[in-house]
Write a protein that holds these residues in place. Structure first.
Motif, PDB file in Angstrom:
ATOM      1  N   ARG A   1      27.254  45.308  37.320  1.00 41.14           N
ATOM      2  CA  ARG A   1      27.369  46.459  38.219  1.00 41.14           C
ATOM      3  C   ARG A   1      28.137  46.128  39.490  1.00 41.14           C
ATOM      4  O   ARG A   1      28.295  46.972  40.360  1.00 41.14           O
ATOM      5  CB  ARG A   1      25.975  46.985  38.562  1.00 41.14           C
ATOM      6  N   THR A   2      28.648  44.901  39.595  1.00 43.58           N
ATOM      7  CA  THR A   2      29.455  44.524  40.749  1.00 43.58           C
ATOM      8  C   THR A   2      30.667  45.433  40.823  1.00 43.58           C
ATOM      9  O   THR A   2      31.337  45.667  39.815  1.00 43.58           O
ATOM     10  CB  THR A   2      29.918  43.054  40.632  1.00 43.58           C
ATOM     11  N   SER A   3      30.939  45.957  42.001  1.00 37.99           N
ATOM     12  CA  SER A   3      32.056  46.890  42.140  1.00 37.99           C
ATOM     13  C   SER A   3      33.393  46.167  41.997  1.00 37.99           C
ATOM     14  O   SER A   3      33.505  44.967  42.277  1.00 37.99           O
ATOM     15  CB  SER A   3      31.996  47.585  43.503  1.00 37.99           C
ATOM     16  N   ASN A   4      34.386  46.943  41.572  1.00 43.32           N
ATOM     17  CA  ASN A   4      35.735  46.393  41.478  1.00 43.32           C
ATOM     18  C   ASN A   4      36.213  45.914  42.843  1.00 43.32           C
ATOM     19  O   ASN A   4      36.925  44.913  42.945  1.00 43.32           O
ATOM     20  CB  ASN A   4      36.701  47.436  40.914  1.00 43.32           C
ATOM     21  N   ARG A   5      35.831  46.632  43.891  1.00 42.80           N
ATOM     22  CA  ARG A   5      36.219  46.251  45.252  1.00 42.80           C
ATOM     23  C   ARG A   5      35.666  44.881  45.614  1.00 42.80           C
ATOM     24  O   ARG A   5      36.377  44.024  46.135  1.00 42.80           O
ATOM     25  CB  ARG A   5      35.729  47.297  46.252  1.00 42.80           C
ATOM     26  N   ARG A   6      34.388  44.659  45.298  1.00 42.79           N
ATOM     27  CA  ARG A   6      33.764  43.365  45.611  1.00 42.79           C
ATOM     28  C   ARG A   6      34.409  42.250  44.784  1.00 42.79           C
ATOM     29  O   ARG A   6      34.683  41.170  45.297  1.00 42.79           O
ATOM     30  CB  ARG A   6      32.268  43.396  45.356  1.00 42.79           C
ATOM     31  N   LEU A   7      34.648  42.517  43.495  1.00 38.34           N
ATOM     32  CA  LEU A   7      35.304  41.514  42.648  1.00 38.34           C
ATOM     33  C   LEU A   7      36.682  41.167  43.200  1.00 38.34           C
ATOM     34  O   LEU A   7      37.070  39.995  43.259  1.00 38.34           O
ATOM     35  CB  LEU A   7      35.437  42.020  41.209  1.00 38.34           C
ATOM     36  N   ALA A   8      37.430  42.194  43.590  1.00 37.31           N
ATOM     37  CA  ALA A   8      38.771  41.976  44.123  1.00 37.31           C
ATOM     38  C   ALA A   8      38.724  41.084  45.366  1.00 37.31           C
ATOM     39  O   ALA A   8      39.532  40.155  45.496  1.00 37.31           O
ATOM     40  CB  ALA A   8      39.434  43.313  44.448  1.00 37.31           C
ATOM     41  N   ALA A   9      37.765  41.346  46.238  1.00 36.77           N
ATOM     42  CA  ALA A   9      37.637  40.541  47.453  1.00 36.77           C
ATOM     43  C   ALA A   9      37.272  39.096  47.109  1.00 36.77           C
ATOM     44  O   ALA A   9      37.822  38.151  47.692  1.00 36.77           O
ATOM     45  CB  ALA A   9      36.590  41.152  48.383  1.00 36.77           C
ATOM     46  N   GLN A  10      36.350  38.914  46.152  1.00 34.81           N
ATOM     47  CA  GLN A  10      35.940  37.560  45.762  1.00 34.81           C
ATOM     48  C   GLN A  10      37.086  36.784  45.118  1.00 34.81           C
ATOM     49  O   GLN A  10      37.197  35.572  45.293  1.00 34.81           O
ATOM     50  CB  GLN A  10      34.778  37.617  44.762  1.00 34.81           C
ATOM     51  N   LEU A  11      37.927  37.484  44.388  1.00 38.10           N
ATOM     52  CA  LEU A  11      38.989  36.824  43.625  1.00 38.10           C
ATOM     53  C   LEU A  11      40.343  36.872  44.319  1.00 38.10           C
ATOM     54  O   LEU A  11      41.336  36.368  43.794  1.00 38.10           O
ATOM     55  CB  LEU A  11      39.079  37.455  42.233  1.00 38.10           C
ATOM     56  N   ASP A  12      40.393  37.504  45.496  1.00 39.88           N
ATOM     57  CA  ASP A  12      41.608  37.597  46.295  1.00 39.88           C
ATOM     58  C   ASP A  12      42.760  38.268  45.544  1.00 39.88           C
ATOM     59  O   ASP A  12      43.883  37.774  45.486  1.00 39.88           O
ATOM     60  CB  ASP A  12      42.034  36.208  46.797  1.00 39.88           C
ATOM     61  N   VAL A  13      42.413  39.423  44.926  1.00 40.75           N
ATOM     62  CA  VAL A  13      43.413  40.265  44.258  1.00 40.75           C
ATOM     63  C   VAL A  13      43.116  41.702  44.666  1.00 40.75           C
ATOM     64  O   VAL A  13      42.121  41.983  45.326  1.00 40.75           O
ATOM     65  CB  VAL A  13      43.372  40.115  42.714  1.00 40.75           C
TER      66      VAL A  13
ATOM     67  N   MET B   1      35.329  38.103  33.961  1.00 44.77           N
ATOM     68  CA  MET B   1      34.282  38.117  32.936  1.00 44.77           C
ATOM     69  C   MET B   1      33.050  37.342  33.407  1.00 44.77           C
ATOM     70  O   MET B   1      31.917  37.784  33.223  1.00 44.77           O
ATOM     71  CB  MET B   1      34.795  37.533  31.625  1.00 44.77           C
ATOM     72  N   GLU B   2      33.262  36.199  34.024  1.00 44.25           N
ATOM     73  CA  GLU B   2      32.139  35.392  34.511  1.00 44.25           C
ATOM     74  C   GLU B   2      31.350  36.158  35.569  1.00 44.25           C
ATOM     75  O   GLU B   2      30.121  36.191  35.540  1.00 44.25           O
ATOM     76  CB  GLU B   2      32.652  34.068  35.082  1.00 44.25           C
ATOM     77  N   ALA B   3      32.040  36.794  36.507  1.00 43.96           N
ATOM     78  CA  ALA B   3      31.363  37.564  37.551  1.00 43.96           C
ATOM     79  C   ALA B   3      30.586  38.731  36.947  1.00 43.96           C
ATOM     80  O   ALA B   3      29.445  39.004  37.338  1.00 43.96           O
ATOM     81  CB  ALA B   3      32.372  38.069  38.583  1.00 43.96           C
ATOM     82  N   LEU B   4      31.179  39.415  35.981  1.00 40.71           N
ATOM     83  CA  LEU B   4      30.494  40.544  35.343  1.00 40.71           C
ATOM     84  C   LEU B   4      29.308  40.085  34.499  1.00 40.71           C
ATOM     85  O   LEU B   4      28.338  40.825  34.335  1.00 40.71           O
ATOM     86  CB  LEU B   4      31.474  41.353  34.486  1.00 40.71           C
TER      87      LEU B   4
END
Length: 162
Positions: A22-34, A14-17
């Motif tokens: 518009r941040t991609s799910n792929r980028r979020l996953a990489a940032q959050l290590d999931v 939620m904080e990242a969004l």
């Protein structure tokens, strides 16, 4: 529907969004290590449960002559407050409606471009609402700070069932 409380991963998503929806799910996953699937599933669950709503916001700093209007509303009888508030909340141009303590019963907030638009808006959308006794307006004419994230949803940590 069972609404789960948000955990650390949900809050991080939620904080990242809230910074860039518009941040991609792929980028979020990489940032959050999931995994990307985890991010996608978490976002879908939070949307389905009404915990988040992803939308575009108008940057009022870019409007030509934005005037932020605080419409203070006194209702005829206190038991009419909820009904008047619901009717005002249904007006698309009103971005905020709240029940207040103090001199006025309700506060509605909108943006207009000029006084003529404000007068028309008040007559068309506010004064005619059954239960409105009187209104008073305060105008925001210069924005010193406007943080769009202030409208971000804040959640309680309780689990609710419904």
């Amino acid at each position: 529907m069972v609404r789960r409380s948000m955990d650390e991963l949900d809050r991080a998503i939620m904080e990242a969004l809230s910074v860039d929806a518009r941040t991609s799910n792929r980028r979020l996953a990489a940032q959050l290590d999931v995994t990307e699937g985890t991010v996608r599933a978490r976002i879908k669950r939070m949307e389905d449960e009404g915990q988040i709503h992803i939308t575009a916001l108008t940057n009022i700093d870019l409007l030509r002559n934005p005037t932020l209007v605080y419409i203070w509303i006194e209702v005829e009888r206190s038991e009419q407050s909820d009904s008047v508030a619901r009717q005002l909340a249904a007006v698309p141009e009103i971005g905020f409606v709240g029940k207040m303590l103090g001199r006025f019963d309700l506060l509605a907030i909108t943006l207009v471009q000029n006084n003529a638009e404000l007068a028309d808006f008040l007559h068309r959308n506010v004064s005619g609402v059954k239960g409105v006794r009187r209104t008073e307006c305060s105008l925001g004419v210069k924005f010193v700070k406007h943080d769009y994230r202030m409208s971000r949803i804040v959640h309680s940590e309780q689990v609710s069932e419904g």
